[in-house]
Design an enzyme around this catalytic site. Structure first.
Site, PDB file in Angstrom:
ATOM      1  N   GLY A  84     -12.451  -4.162   1.441  1.00  0.00           N
ATOM      2  CA  GLY A  84     -13.848  -3.747   1.551  1.00  0.00           C
ATOM      3  C   GLY A  84     -14.241  -2.800   0.427  1.00  0.00           C
ATOM      4  O   GLY A  84     -15.345  -2.902  -0.131  1.00  0.00           O
ATOM      5  N   ARG A 111       0.817  -1.216   0.000  1.00  0.00           N
ATOM      6  CA  ARG A 111       0.000   0.000   0.000  1.00  0.00           C
ATOM      7  C   ARG A 111       0.852   1.268   0.000  1.00  0.00           C
ATOM      8  O   ARG A 111       0.408   2.308  -0.478  1.00  0.00           O
ATOM      9  CB  ARG A 111      -0.943   0.000   1.201  1.00  0.00           C
ATOM     10  CG  ARG A 111      -2.186  -0.836   0.946  1.00  0.00           C
ATOM     11  CD  ARG A 111      -3.123  -0.779   2.122  1.00  0.00           C
ATOM     12  NE  ARG A 111      -4.452  -1.250   1.748  1.00  0.00           N
ATOM     13  CZ  ARG A 111      -5.376  -1.602   2.624  1.00  0.00           C
ATOM     14  NH1 ARG A 111      -5.123  -1.547   3.923  1.00  0.00           N
ATOM     15  NH2 ARG A 111      -6.560  -1.996   2.210  1.00  0.00           N
ATOM     16  N   LYS A 114     -15.021 -14.793   6.832  1.00  0.00           N
ATOM     17  CA  LYS A 114     -16.414 -14.539   7.205  1.00  0.00           C
ATOM     18  C   LYS A 114     -17.387 -14.484   6.034  1.00  0.00           C
ATOM     19  O   LYS A 114     -17.231 -13.690   5.112  1.00  0.00           O
ATOM     20  CB  LYS A 114     -16.502 -13.235   8.003  1.00  0.00           C
ATOM     21  CG  LYS A 114     -15.934 -13.370   9.406  1.00  0.00           C
ATOM     22  CD  LYS A 114     -15.984 -12.049  10.142  1.00  0.00           C
ATOM     23  CE  LYS A 114     -17.337 -11.814  10.793  1.00  0.00           C
ATOM     24  NZ  LYS A 114     -17.350 -10.492  11.477  1.00  0.00           N
ATOM     25  N   GLY A 166      -6.740  -6.440   0.708  1.00  0.00           N
ATOM     26  CA  GLY A 166      -5.478  -6.412   1.425  1.00  0.00           C
ATOM     27  C   GLY A 166      -4.923  -7.814   1.615  1.00  0.00           C
ATOM     28  O   GLY A 166      -3.753  -8.078   1.319  1.00  0.00           O
TER      29      GLY A 166
END
Ligand code: 3PG
Ligand code: MG
Length: 399
Positions: A380, A41, A206, A356
């Site tokens: 996200g 990043r 998840k 990420g």
């Protein structure tokens, strides 16, 4: 899209002007040592920062790191990131030990043309993430005072309605940086008319994080391959026993419903690697998904699954991948992620790696980044983009 770009700003001339750059320098840190484990990043914003430095701007960079609770917390300091950024830029980065206080004010005031400052973690201030407009606005006022213009290059944070992302651009002339532009350009290909077959691979732990994107993608994709911790809730929904694997009980019904409606597009693992414990040296074996022992937990997809997923990927013309297939940080459970990643690189397809974790997996496994079409810095953010949601950071640039 009526977004002004960094090139527009550079054309106006930025020499001697203070340019506030929102970056996403939220890099993973080693839990023990605090060292930066993946600087992807940081490298991703170098084109924007380099162009501003070269044009003689006074560059004021701001970012969040982790999720501190609105007050200073040393474990989330951007100090180490300032060091790494300086190495990569080849020039020292002047680090402010607060975000909008005395240190920040004097650091910004002392900048010479072509120099770079980094402010301390934005989330050390409750105003950054506040739901209260006035509280966010007050913090945005303080931040905006450090710039004559604003550049958003924090693609990983454009889905957050935060002061530095949403409220500052309302206060300053604003443009999209090179990274944000490239990300939007690439992801818009996936929401437009992707070349078919369009195959999506989803993993990660998840299901609940991925439900919205699964819903949004099902009508569009040709195949949806599901691995990672989230696959066990789907396997459970098929009536299988998953032992002590990750399981979101309250999602089983939803997964069953998705499977029914998917028209056979969803592909689940046929074998998994099960272990005695969540540990790098745990005893482990590969079993069929209908043979997961009650006392063991699945930590990776198995070789037959990799073969099946690879076959589907080899047909693809467009691929989006988000989320590892297993606990790739532990070598014993990395084969699934590696196998799928390799299949993506071999496919004659336009491939996008989102997130990420998946981006970090690509680098941690030593895979060649250039053999992917695009590696997104947003987890996200890229998922919400594909869901078709309005992203506050992009919307703020459009006005
Ligand atoms: C990310 O890592 O996904 C971005 O930096 C956003 O961080 P957040 O999820 O803590 O807002
Ligand atoms: Mg996140």
């Amino acid at each position: 899209m009526s977004i002004r770009t960094l090139d527009d700003l550079l054309a106006e001339g930025v020499s001697g002007r203070r340019v506030l750059v929102r970056a996403d320098l939220n890099v993973p840190l080693d839990k023990q040592t605090g060292a930066i484990t993946d600087d992807g990043r940081i490298r991703a914003v170098l084109p924007t920062l380099g162009a501003l430095v070269e044009a003689g701007a006074k560059v004021v960079v701001c970012s969040h790191l982790g999720r501190p609770k609105g007050a200073p917390d040393p474990q989330f300091s951007l100090g180490p990131v300032a060091g790494r950024l300086g190495e990569l830029l080849g020039a020292p980065v002047h680090f402010a030990t607060d975000t909008v206080g005395d240190s920040a004010r004097s650091t910004v005031a002392d900048l010479a043309d072509g120099q770079v400052a980094l402010l301390e973690n934005l989330r050390f201030n409750a105003g950054e993430t506040s739901k209260d407009e006035a509280e966010r606005g007050a913090f945005a006022d303080q931040l905006a005072a450090f710039g004559d213009a604003y550049v958003d290059d924090a693609f990983g944070a454009v889905h957050r309605k935060h002061a530095s992302v949403f409220d500052v651009p309302a206060r300053l002339p604003h443009v999209a940086g090179r990274l944000v532009l490239r990300e939007v350009e690439v992801l818009s290909k996936l929401t437009g008319e992707p070349e078919r077959p369009y195959v999506v691979v989803l993993g990660g732990s998840k299901v609940s994080d991925k439900l919205a994107v699964i819903e949004a993608l099902l009508p569009t994709v040709d195949r949806l391959l599901i691995g990672g911790g989230m696959c066990f809730t789907f396997l459970k929904a098929q009536g299988l026993e998953v032992g002590t694997s990750l399981l979101e009980k309250d999602m089983v019904e939803t997964c069953r419903n998705l499977l029914e409606r998917s028209g056979g597009k969803i592909m689940l693992p046929v074998d998994v690697v099960v272990a005695d414990a969540f540990a790098p040296d745990a005893a482990h074996d590969t079993v069929r998904v209908d043979g997961i022992p009650s006392h063991r937990l699945g930590l990776d997809v198995g070789p037959e699954t990799v073969a099946g997923f690879s076959a589907a990927l080899s047909q693809a013309k467009t691929i989006f991948w988000n989320g590892p297939m297993g606990v790739f940080e532990m070598p014993a459970f990395a084969a699934g992620t590696r196998g799928v990643a390799e299949a993506i690189t071999k496919a004659d397809a336009f491939s996008v790696v989102g997130g990420g974790d998946s981006a970090a997996a690509v680098r941690a496994l030593g895979l060649d980044e250039s053999s992917f079409g695009h590696i997104s810095t947003g987890g996200g953010a890229s998922l919400e983009y594909l869901e078709g949601k309005t992203l506050p950071g992009i919307a703020a640039l459009e006005n």
